[in-house]
Design a protein around this motif. Sequence first.
Motif, PDB file in Angstrom:
ATOM      1  N   LEU A  51       0.822  -1.200   0.000  1.00 51.33           N
ATOM      2  CA  LEU A  51       0.000   0.000   0.000  1.00 51.33           C
ATOM      3  C   LEU A  51       0.864   1.261   0.000  1.00 51.33           C
ATOM      4  CD1 LEU A  51      -2.632  -1.144   2.649  1.00 51.33           C
ATOM      5  CD2 LEU A  51      -2.753  -1.357   0.159  1.00 51.33           C
ATOM      6  N   CYS A  55       2.459  -0.243   4.213  1.00 54.11           N
ATOM      7  CA  CYS A  55       1.909  -1.464   4.791  1.00 54.11           C
ATOM      8  C   CYS A  55       1.688  -2.503   3.690  1.00 54.11           C
ATOM      9  CB  CYS A  55       0.571  -1.192   5.468  1.00 54.11           C
ATOM     10  SG  CYS A  55       0.706  -0.162   6.930  1.00 54.11           S
ATOM     11  N   GLU A  57      -1.094  -5.432   2.720  1.00 63.71           N
ATOM     12  CA  GLU A  57      -2.412  -5.979   3.021  1.00 63.71           C
ATOM     13  C   GLU A  57      -2.567  -7.301   2.285  1.00 63.71           C
ATOM     14  OE1 GLU A  57      -6.097  -3.572   3.702  1.00 63.71           O
ATOM     15  OE2 GLU A  57      -6.558  -4.436   1.737  1.00 63.71           O
ATOM     16  N   SER A  58      -2.889  -8.351   3.034  1.00 69.04           N
ATOM     17  CA  SER A  58      -3.032  -9.692   2.465  1.00 69.04           C
ATOM     18  C   SER A  58      -4.446 -10.197   2.666  1.00 69.04           C
ATOM     19  CB  SER A  58      -2.068 -10.670   3.142  1.00 69.04           C
ATOM     20  OG  SER A  58      -0.749 -10.248   2.992  1.00 69.04           O
ATOM     21  N   LYS A  71      -3.238  -6.957   7.753  1.00 66.57           N
ATOM     22  CA  LYS A  71      -2.472  -5.777   7.377  1.00 66.57           C
ATOM     23  C   LYS A  71      -1.228  -5.735   8.251  1.00 66.57           C
ATOM     24  CE  LYS A  71      -3.012  -0.895   6.343  1.00 66.57           C
ATOM     25  NZ  LYS A  71      -3.951   0.241   6.363  1.00 66.57           N
ATOM     26  N   LYS A  73       2.628  -3.794   9.071  1.00 66.55           N
ATOM     27  CA  LYS A  73       3.454  -2.598   8.903  1.00 66.55           C
ATOM     28  C   LYS A  73       4.791  -2.854   9.575  1.00 66.55           C
ATOM     29  CE  LYS A  73       3.550   2.349   9.460  1.00 66.55           C
ATOM     30  NZ  LYS A  73       2.800   3.535   9.809  1.00 66.55           N
TER      31      LYS A  73
END
Length: 81
Positions: A51, A55, A57-58, A71, A73
């Motif tokens: 993103l 981050c 996102e899966s 998510k 980070k």
Amino acid sequence: MAITADGHGEIAFGALQASLDIEYTRLSVRFNWDGSDEGDQVLGDGSAELLDDGCIESEFAYRNGDQAVLKAKHDTSSTAC
């Protein structure tokens, strides 16, 4: 999740352990997976995307079943164990 350069990988998520077949671009990956969850044979598909905020996102989906969105980070304040 571990991704290799040859289009394969592995995932361990809760009781799920599976092998991945991956297609990827510079900022995202899409995958089909096949493995076991608490001893039961399961399969599904998913994706992971980098993103704008850094981050990842899966999304994971079991065939004919549940879905999960994760998510992650990078935490620069953590120390190695």
